[in-house]
Design a protein around this motif. Structure first.
Motif, mmCIF file in Angstrom:
data_model
loop_
_atom_site.group_PDB
_atom_site.id
_atom_site.type_symbol
_atom_site.label_atom_id
_atom_site.label_comp_id
_atom_site.label_asym_id
_atom_site.label_seq_id
_atom_site.Cartn_x
_atom_site.Cartn_y
_atom_site.Cartn_z
ATOM 1 N N TYR A 168 -4.073 72.294 101.205
ATOM 2 C CA TYR A 168 -4.448 72.804 100.575
ATOM 3 C C TYR A 168 -5.979 72.110 100.558
ATOM 4 N N GLY A 169 -6.725 71.650 100.939
ATOM 5 C CA GLY A 169 -7.735 70.498 100.344
ATOM 6 C C GLY A 169 -8.695 71.311 101.885
ATOM 7 N N SER A 170 -7.717 72.100 102.887
ATOM 8 C CA SER A 170 -8.751 72.663 104.237
ATOM 9 C C SER A 170 -8.524 73.855 104.176
ATOM 10 N N ASN A 171 -7.572 74.883 103.058
ATOM 11 C CA ASN A 171 -7.849 75.508 103.409
ATOM 12 C C ASN A 171 -8.913 76.423 101.737
ATOM 13 N N ALA A 172 -9.195 75.008 100.603
ATOM 14 C CA ALA A 172 -10.196 75.084 99.925
ATOM 15 C C ALA A 172 -11.850 75.376 100.609
ATOM 16 N N VAL A 173 -11.497 74.439 101.399
ATOM 17 C CA VAL A 173 -13.253 74.359 102.315
ATOM 18 C C VAL A 173 -13.079 75.253 103.136
ATOM 19 N N GLU A 174 -12.025 76.056 103.923
ATOM 20 C CA GLU A 174 -12.417 77.037 104.467
ATOM 21 C C GLU A 174 -12.805 78.118 103.147
ATOM 22 N N LEU A 175 -12.235 78.301 102.122
ATOM 23 C CA LEU A 175 -12.540 79.125 100.755
ATOM 24 C C LEU A 175 -14.302 78.967 100.805
ATOM 25 N N ALA A 176 -14.664 77.858 100.210
ATOM 26 C CA ALA A 176 -16.354 77.216 100.226
ATOM 27 C C ALA A 176 -17.429 77.182 100.926
ATOM 28 N N ILE A 177 -16.640 77.528 102.521
ATOM 29 C CA ILE A 177 -17.569 77.512 103.771
ATOM 30 C C ILE A 177 -17.720 79.845 104.132
ATOM 31 N N ASP A 178 -16.475 80.209 103.391
ATOM 32 C CA ASP A 178 -16.315 82.078 103.210
ATOM 33 C C ASP A 178 -17.854 82.035 102.204
ATOM 34 N N LEU A 179 -17.617 81.120 101.554
ATOM 35 C CA LEU A 179 -18.593 81.515 100.133
ATOM 36 C C LEU A 179 -20.202 81.480 100.208
ATOM 37 N N ARG A 226 -18.449 90.448 94.103
ATOM 38 C CA ARG A 226 -16.976 90.882 93.111
ATOM 39 C C ARG A 226 -16.276 91.428 94.379
ATOM 40 N N GLU A 227 -16.582 91.657 94.936
ATOM 41 C CA GLU A 227 -16.484 92.085 96.765
ATOM 42 C C GLU A 227 -16.016 90.464 97.391
ATOM 43 N N PHE A 228 -16.137 89.332 97.669
ATOM 44 C CA PHE A 228 -16.131 88.313 97.240
ATOM 45 C C PHE A 228 -14.569 87.375 96.480
ATOM 46 N N LEU A 229 -14.654 87.673 95.685
ATOM 47 C CA LEU A 229 -13.679 87.482 94.593
ATOM 48 C C LEU A 229 -12.217 89.073 94.574
ATOM 49 N N ASP A 230 -12.862 89.788 95.445
ATOM 50 C CA ASP A 230 -11.476 90.646 95.394
ATOM 51 C C ASP A 230 -11.040 90.372 97.537
ATOM 52 N N ALA A 248 -23.028 82.695 93.151
ATOM 53 C CA ALA A 248 -24.278 82.311 94.508
ATOM 54 C C ALA A 248 -25.297 80.372 93.628
ATOM 55 N N GLN A 249 -25.225 80.478 92.428
ATOM 56 C CA GLN A 249 -25.382 78.535 92.458
ATOM 57 C C GLN A 249 -24.963 78.070 93.858
ATOM 58 N N THR A 250 -23.178 77.806 93.421
ATOM 59 C CA THR A 250 -22.066 77.155 93.514
ATOM 60 C C THR A 250 -22.924 77.325 95.236
ATOM 61 N N ALA A 251 -22.441 78.717 95.469
ATOM 62 C CA ALA A 251 -22.834 78.776 97.123
ATOM 63 C C ALA A 251 -24.037 78.877 97.783
ATOM 64 N N VAL A 299 -14.886 82.138 87.648
ATOM 65 C CA VAL A 299 -16.149 80.937 88.367
ATOM 66 C C VAL A 299 -15.611 79.682 87.886
ATOM 67 N N GLU A 300 -15.227 79.349 86.986
ATOM 68 C CA GLU A 300 -14.210 78.121 86.724
ATOM 69 C C GLU A 300 -13.063 77.781 87.630
ATOM 70 N N GLN A 301 -12.793 78.457 88.670
ATOM 71 C CA GLN A 301 -11.414 78.617 89.427
ATOM 72 C C GLN A 301 -12.274 78.029 90.516
ATOM 73 N N LEU A 302 -13.372 79.504 90.718
ATOM 74 C CA LEU A 302 -13.704 79.524 91.936
ATOM 75 C C LEU A 302 -14.408 77.453 92.634
ATOM 76 N N THR A 303 -15.637 77.453 91.671
ATOM 77 C CA THR A 303 -16.690 76.001 91.488
ATOM 78 C C THR A 303 -15.312 75.210 92.118
ATOM 79 N N THR A 304 -14.710 75.175 90.913
ATOM 80 C CA THR A 304 -13.882 74.402 90.895
ATOM 81 C C THR A 304 -12.474 73.602 92.613
ATOM 82 N N THR A 305 -12.211 74.828 92.979
ATOM 83 C CA THR A 305 -11.453 74.807 93.893
ATOM 84 C C THR A 305 -12.613 74.234 95.360
ATOM 85 N N VAL A 306 -13.352 74.928 95.128
ATOM 86 C CA VAL A 306 -14.997 75.205 96.563
ATOM 87 C C VAL A 306 -15.304 73.546 96.169
#
Ligand SMILES: [Zn+2]
Ligand SMILES: [Zn+2]
Length: 176
Positions: A6-17, A29-33, A56-59, A110-117
């Motif tokens: 999960y950690g490694s997948n979550a870092v890929e989510l961070a990189i994608d963002l 919206r497109e990123f979330l979809d 955008a700030q998280t990215a 936003v909270e789910q995304l920011t926290t996971t990333v």
């Protein structure tokens, strides 16, 4: 190297963002979809403009961590990112395998995304070293990446950039 799944997948989510193209105003919206599997079923993905600003700030912060050039900078930037996270870890086997999620299942997108990333990126940096994060060496790219290769030899964000650079180097040698 052996990443926790999960950690490694979550870092890929961070990189994608961090690498998402933010020119189109609808990019969030497109990123979330495109990453909908990361959100609890039923999470509203239609965001207010202020929420889009937080994404955008998280990215930008993920990108800042990847671009930092020494341990002190990495730590400062990671802490800035972690300050936005609201971790509430819980164990789940929704995909058939027991693993941890970092954000409350009922939190907003936003909270789910920011926290996971934030948690995913920190986990990999703490366990494997910030040198695993880098910026693509291909001319004109600038994407960031996480190096999961065994000997930490990665230099490009993607195979596309790697082969583009190989071709460019070959042509340069031909000209020389
Ligand atoms: Zn899961
Ligand atoms: Zn690249």
């Amino acid at each position: 190297m052996n990443y926790d799944t999960y950690g490694s997948n979550a870092v890929e989510l961070a990189i994608d963002l961090a690498n998402a193209d933010r020119d189109d105003p609808k990019w969030v919206r497109e990123f979330l979809d495109a990453h909908v599997e990361w959100f609890t079923a039923g999470t509203a993905l239609e965001l207010e403009p202020a929420d889009a600003g937080s994404v955008a700030q998280t990215a930008s912060l993920v990108r800042d961590v990847a671009l930092a050039e020494n341990g002190a900078d990495v730590m400062a930037r990671l802490n800035e990112l972690l300050a936005l996270a609201s971790p509430k870890p819980y164990a789940t086997d929704h995909d058939g395998e027991l693993h941890l999620h970092y954000a409350r299942p009922d939190a907003g997108a936003v909270e789910q995304l920011t926290t996971t990333v934030a948690m995913g990126l920190s986990q990999v940096v703490v366990q494997h070293g910030w040198q695993r994060l880098g910026v693509c060496s291909a001319e004109g790219c600038g994407n960031v990446y996480v190096d999961t290769s065994r000997n930490a030899s990665r230099r490009y964000c993607s195979n596309t950039c790697a082969s583009r650079s190989t071709v460019a180097a070959y042509r340069a040698r031909q000209r020389a």
